[in-house]
Design a protein around this motif. Structure first.
Motif, PDB file in Angstrom:
ATOM      1  N   PHE A  15       0.884  -1.173   0.000  1.00  0.00           N
ATOM      2  CA  PHE A  15       0.000   0.000   0.000  1.00  0.00           C
ATOM      3  C   PHE A  15       0.917   1.216   0.000  1.00  0.00           C
ATOM      4  CE2 PHE A  15      -4.366   1.555   1.345  1.00  0.00           C
ATOM      5  CZ  PHE A  15      -4.080   2.897   1.210  1.00  0.00           C
ATOM      6  N   VAL A  16       0.785   2.084  -1.005  1.00  0.00           N
ATOM      7  CA  VAL A  16       1.723   3.185  -1.221  1.00  0.00           C
ATOM      8  C   VAL A  16       1.168   4.494  -0.688  1.00  0.00           C
ATOM      9  CG1 VAL A  16       2.978   4.521  -2.950  1.00  0.00           C
ATOM     10  CG2 VAL A  16       2.656   2.059  -3.274  1.00  0.00           C
ATOM     11  N   LEU A  17       1.979   5.198   0.079  1.00  0.00           N
ATOM     12  CA  LEU A  17       1.711   6.597   0.429  1.00  0.00           C
ATOM     13  C   LEU A  17       2.605   7.443  -0.460  1.00  0.00           C
ATOM     14  CD1 LEU A  17       0.390   8.768   2.196  1.00  0.00           C
ATOM     15  CD2 LEU A  17       2.310   8.512   3.789  1.00  0.00           C
ATOM     16  N   ASP A  18       1.996   8.242  -1.329  1.00  0.00           N
ATOM     17  CA  ASP A  18       2.726   9.020  -2.331  1.00  0.00           C
ATOM     18  C   ASP A  18       2.770  10.482  -1.901  1.00  0.00           C
ATOM     19  OD1 ASP A  18       3.931   9.975  -4.597  1.00  0.00           O
ATOM     20  OD2 ASP A  18       2.215   9.625  -5.928  1.00  0.00           O
ATOM     21  N   GLY A  25       1.149  10.375 -11.479  1.00  0.00           N
ATOM     22  CA  GLY A  25       2.016   9.443 -12.208  1.00  0.00           C
ATOM     23  C   GLY A  25       2.307   8.162 -11.464  1.00  0.00           C
ATOM     24  N   LEU A  26       2.694   8.267 -10.196  1.00  0.00           N
ATOM     25  CA  LEU A  26       3.035   7.066  -9.431  1.00  0.00           C
ATOM     26  C   LEU A  26       1.778   6.282  -9.039  1.00  0.00           C
ATOM     27  CD1 LEU A  26       5.763   5.898  -8.612  1.00  0.00           C
ATOM     28  CD2 LEU A  26       5.402   6.820  -6.336  1.00  0.00           C
ATOM     29  N   ASP A  27       0.678   6.989  -8.848  1.00  0.00           N
ATOM     30  CA  ASP A  27      -0.573   6.305  -8.528  1.00  0.00           C
ATOM     31  C   ASP A  27      -1.092   5.522  -9.732  1.00  0.00           C
ATOM     32  OD1 ASP A  27      -1.566   7.884  -5.769  1.00  0.00           O
ATOM     33  OD2 ASP A  27      -0.344   9.070  -7.128  1.00  0.00           O
ATOM     34  N   VAL A  28      -0.940   6.097 -10.926  1.00  0.00           N
ATOM     35  CA  VAL A  28      -1.310   5.368 -12.145  1.00  0.00           C
ATOM     36  C   VAL A  28      -0.423   4.138 -12.297  1.00  0.00           C
ATOM     37  CG1 VAL A  28      -1.393   5.504 -14.678  1.00  0.00           C
ATOM     38  CG2 VAL A  28      -2.230   7.415 -13.298  1.00  0.00           C
ATOM     39  N   ALA A  29       0.850   4.273 -11.939  1.00  0.00           N
ATOM     40  CA  ALA A  29       1.751   3.122 -11.952  1.00  0.00           C
ATOM     41  C   ALA A  29       1.239   2.044 -11.002  1.00  0.00           C
ATOM     42  CB  ALA A  29       3.161   3.556 -11.549  1.00  0.00           C
ATOM     43  N   GLY A  30       0.836   2.451  -9.801  1.00  0.00           N
ATOM     44  CA  GLY A  30       0.286   1.497  -8.852  1.00  0.00           C
ATOM     45  C   GLY A  30      -0.976   0.838  -9.375  1.00  0.00           C
ATOM     46  N   HIS A  31      -1.804   1.615 -10.051  1.00  0.00           N
ATOM     47  CA  HIS A  31      -3.036   1.074 -10.636  1.00  0.00           C
ATOM     48  C   HIS A  31      -2.708  -0.020 -11.642  1.00  0.00           C
ATOM     49  CE1 HIS A  31      -6.454   1.019 -13.498  1.00  0.00           C
ATOM     50  NE2 HIS A  31      -7.184   1.262 -12.427  1.00  0.00           N
ATOM     51  N   PRO A  36      -2.866  -0.468  -4.283  1.00  0.00           N
ATOM     52  CA  PRO A  36      -3.576   0.730  -3.825  1.00  0.00           C
ATOM     53  C   PRO A  36      -2.604   1.811  -3.370  1.00  0.00           C
ATOM     54  CG  PRO A  36      -3.660  -0.982  -2.155  1.00  0.00           C
ATOM     55  CD  PRO A  36      -3.035  -1.608  -3.372  1.00  0.00           C
ATOM     56  N   SER A  37      -3.069   3.063  -3.441  1.00  0.00           N
ATOM     57  CA  SER A  37      -2.213   4.174  -3.044  1.00  0.00           C
ATOM     58  C   SER A  37      -3.063   5.322  -2.532  1.00  0.00           C
ATOM     59  CB  SER A  37      -1.361   4.655  -4.229  1.00  0.00           C
ATOM     60  OG  SER A  37      -2.194   5.168  -5.269  1.00  0.00           O
ATOM     61  N   LEU A  38      -2.416   6.180  -1.767  1.00  0.00           N
ATOM     62  CA  LEU A  38      -3.001   7.429  -1.304  1.00  0.00           C
ATOM     63  C   LEU A  38      -1.987   8.516  -1.581  1.00  0.00           C
ATOM     64  CD1 LEU A  38      -5.042   9.193   0.296  1.00  0.00           C
ATOM     65  CD2 LEU A  38      -3.798   8.549   2.373  1.00  0.00           C
ATOM     66  N   GLY A  39      -2.411   9.570  -2.283  1.00  0.00           N
ATOM     67  CA  GLY A  39      -1.508  10.657  -2.612  1.00  0.00           C
ATOM     68  C   GLY A  39      -1.794  11.903  -1.801  1.00  0.00           C
ATOM     69  N   ILE A  40      -0.731  12.604  -1.411  1.00  0.00           N
ATOM     70  CA  ILE A  40      -0.857  13.905  -0.748  1.00  0.00           C
ATOM     71  C   ILE A  40      -0.335  14.960  -1.712  1.00  0.00           C
ATOM     72  CG2 ILE A  40      -0.256  15.309   1.255  1.00  0.00           C
ATOM     73  CD1 ILE A  40       0.319  12.768   2.799  1.00  0.00           C
ATOM     74  N   GLU A  41      -1.166  15.944  -2.038  1.00  0.00           N
ATOM     75  CA  GLU A  41      -0.792  16.963  -3.018  1.00  0.00           C
ATOM     76  C   GLU A  41      -1.386  18.303  -2.605  1.00  0.00           C
ATOM     77  OE1 GLU A  41       0.550  19.278  -5.830  1.00  0.00           O
ATOM     78  OE2 GLU A  41       1.254  17.209  -5.563  1.00  0.00           O
ATOM     79  N   THR A  57      -6.919  10.850  -2.674  1.00  0.00           N
ATOM     80  CA  THR A  57      -6.079  12.039  -2.550  1.00  0.00           C
ATOM     81  C   THR A  57      -6.391  12.812  -1.280  1.00  0.00           C
ATOM     82  OG1 THR A  57      -6.091  12.264  -4.972  1.00  0.00           O
ATOM     83  CG2 THR A  57      -5.409  14.196  -3.700  1.00  0.00           C
ATOM     84  N   LEU A  58      -5.356  13.372  -0.669  1.00  0.00           N
ATOM     85  CA  LEU A  58      -5.511  14.380   0.365  1.00  0.00           C
ATOM     86  C   LEU A  58      -5.020  15.703  -0.211  1.00  0.00           C
ATOM     87  CD1 LEU A  58      -4.206  12.650   3.623  1.00  0.00           C
ATOM     88  CD2 LEU A  58      -6.585  13.018   2.931  1.00  0.00           C
ATOM     89  N   HIS A  59      -5.909  16.689  -0.318  1.00  0.00           N
ATOM     90  CA  HIS A  59      -5.478  18.022  -0.749  1.00  0.00           C
ATOM     91  C   HIS A  59      -4.909  18.710   0.474  1.00  0.00           C
ATOM     92  CE1 HIS A  59      -6.540  22.220  -2.589  1.00  0.00           C
ATOM     93  NE2 HIS A  59      -5.237  21.955  -2.596  1.00  0.00           N
ATOM     94  N   ALA A  60      -3.619  18.585   0.627  1.00  0.00           N
ATOM     95  CA  ALA A  60      -3.001  19.045   1.868  1.00  0.00           C
ATOM     96  C   ALA A  60      -1.519  19.284   1.666  1.00  0.00           C
ATOM     97  CB  ALA A  60      -3.211  18.007   2.982  1.00  0.00           C
ATOM     98  N   ASP A  61      -0.936  19.998   2.605  1.00  0.00           N
ATOM     99  CA  ASP A  61       0.509  20.207   2.635  1.00  0.00           C
ATOM    100  C   ASP A  61       1.156  18.999   3.296  1.00  0.00           C
ATOM    101  OD1 ASP A  61       2.976  21.176   4.327  1.00  0.00           O
ATOM    102  OD2 ASP A  61       2.772  22.600   2.681  1.00  0.00           O
ATOM    103  N   VAL A  62       2.153  18.428   2.646  1.00  0.00           N
ATOM    104  CA  VAL A  62       2.820  17.235   3.175  1.00  0.00           C
ATOM    105  C   VAL A  62       3.347  17.474   4.583  1.00  0.00           C
ATOM    106  CG1 VAL A  62       4.886  15.807   2.884  1.00  0.00           C
ATOM    107  CG2 VAL A  62       3.388  16.230   0.921  1.00  0.00           C
TER     108      VAL A  62
END
Length: 453
Positions: A15-18, A25-31, A36-41, A57-62
């Motif tokens: 399970f990827v935390l991006d 890009g990396l989430d599409v790679a995981g797909h 599964p993945s969760l991205g923070i952007e 996705t989390l719309h947030a500051d890392v």
């Protein structure tokens, strides 16, 4: 270092935390790998693209997530990935990048030694400079925070995968030294491999180099880099040729056959490599809503070639694209009107630009600054190779990424945005603003006044 051992996954349920997830890009790679993945952007437009693509996705500051809501992250995350902003680490120019690099190395060592994040944050505020400089520390800070998380039962991440421009290789090498020799403050150590890889050697139809780090927690075996699947692109066989008699620089034209013989396979290091993929390979045929691009064509880039700003690089459809950046929408494409007339054809659409990055056709680019989103993204096919190597999986099937992408439904987007922004249809006060991470305006080079006309 590449592996020739039989494929044996090191994790049952990756399970990827991006971090710094961009448009996906990396989430599409995981797909493509069914991971599964969760991205923070933090960028709103990139998040709109992610929601439209159906990515969690989390719309947030890392940094803010690490400080304030780390315990809300899924505890089953066991793979940490990311590519922190790289603009401040260039070693060219006035030396500011080199100074920042040396400072970051000291912070890396302090974090591994157990210095408190609060003290380091205070020092960073005193240090000043571009606020993005500190973001390269976030993957290490997340790795440390995982070992202090009650929600995770203090369990460290099993795998870490990082990538950025070649200038960041020195940062990754220092990461590797600390992760291997010093370890995290709780004693966790990693086996690490670092190198600079060419994306066209993994089937991406683009010349692009990336500094990568792959780490596995001790006890999970030695990490390896993905073995190349395609031949490298040799620019000297293609680009400008000097006419020795006239002393002039020659550019490819639509009327000449500039393609060298491209063997179906080439033996390199005992491995059979396929030819690199060209722009025409991915853009000529219709797929999804992409109508197919007429060939032959020439592409003139918007930036200088061979270090000469006034000289624009020209490539044919039989070559990989130049590095896709935020300027991709400015590239000029030339086609034949008839046998004797060349004209300026339509420029690359965002769909085509994404396909040159190896995104699937019909990926739903959304929001503003879409060309910048495309240029900043991890090429998904390259990301799939990185994740496969990091997790001991077979090389990915590139055909998965050539199929049209199914955008999320309105209901799916609303659900994703409710989780990522706190509202189904809009951002909330908790969402970051773009200006919060904008670099300070430089005062070292005053602007020249332009006389009124």
């Amino acid at each position: 270092m590449t592996s020739t051992a039989p494929h044996k996954p090191i994790l049952d349920k990756p399970f990827v935390l991006d971090l710094f997830a961009g448009p996906g890009g990396l989430d599409v790679a995981g797909h493509a790998l069914d991971i599964p993945s969760l991205g923070i952007e933090w960028d709103k437009s990139a998040c709109l693209t992610r929601y439209a693509a159906g990515l969690h996705t989390l719309h947030a500051d890392v940094s803010a997530v690490r400080r304030d809501s780390f315990e809300s992250l899924p505890p089953e995350v066991n793979v940490l990935a990311g590519g922190p902003p790289c603009q401040t680490y260039s070693v060219a120019g006035n030396g500011a990048g080199r100074k920042a690099l040396e400072q970051v190395k000291k912070y890396i060592e302090r974090l591994a030694a157990g210095d408190s994040s609060e003290e380091i944050d205070q020092d960073l505020r005193t240090y000043g400079g571009d606020p993005r400089t500190a973001l390269v520390l976030e993957p290490l800070r997340y790795a440390i925070q995982a070992t202090r998380s009650p929600n995770r039962e203090n369990r460290p991440y099993d795998v870490i995968v990082l990538e950025q421009v070649p200038a960041v290789e020195e940062v990754w090498l220092h990461y590797a030294k600390v992760l291997q020799d010093t370890g995290l403050p709780d004693g966790t150590k990693y086996n690490v491999v670092v190198d600079v890889l060419a994306t066209e050697t993994y089937g991406v139809p683009q010349k692009r180099s990336r500094a990568v780090l792959v780490a596995r927690r001790e006890g999970l075996g030695a990490p390896s880099l993905p073995p190349a699947t395609h031949r490298p692109y040799a620019a000297k066989e293609w680009n400008r040729r000097v006419d020795q008699a006239a002393g002039e620089v020659h550019q490819p034209t639509l009327d000449e056959d500039t393609a060298p013989e491209r063997d179906e396979h080439s033996e390199t290091g005992g491995e059979s490599l396929r030819p690199w993929r060209s722009m025409g390979d991915v853009l000529a045929d219709p797929v999804g809503t992409h109508p197919g691009r007429r060939t032959p064509f020439l592409v003139r880039s918007n930036y200088g070639s061979s270090g000469v700003p006034g000289r624009r690089g020209v490539r044919t459809d039989q070559q990989p694209a130049a590095t896709v950046t935020g300027r991709i929408s400015r590239f000029v494409v030339f086609e034949h009107l008839d046998e004797n007339v060349v004209y300026e054809g339509p420029r690359f659409s965002m769909n085509e630009a994404g396909m040159l990055q190896s995104f699937p056709p019909d990926y739903p680019w959304s929001g503003t600054a879409q060309a910048q989103q495309v240029g900043n993204a991890v090429p998904p096919l390259f990301g799939a190779h990185l994740l496969s190597a990091a997790l001991g999986l077979p090389a990915p099937d590139p055909d998965v990424l050539r199929k049209p992408w199914r955008p999320a439904t309105e209901e799916e987007r609303a659900k994703l945005r409710s989780h990522g922004c706190g509202d189904a249809y809009d951002c909330t006060a908790s969402c970051p603003r773009s200006e919060d991470q904008a670099p300070p305006r430089s005062s070292s080079r005053p602007r020249k006044k332009v006389p009124a006309k």
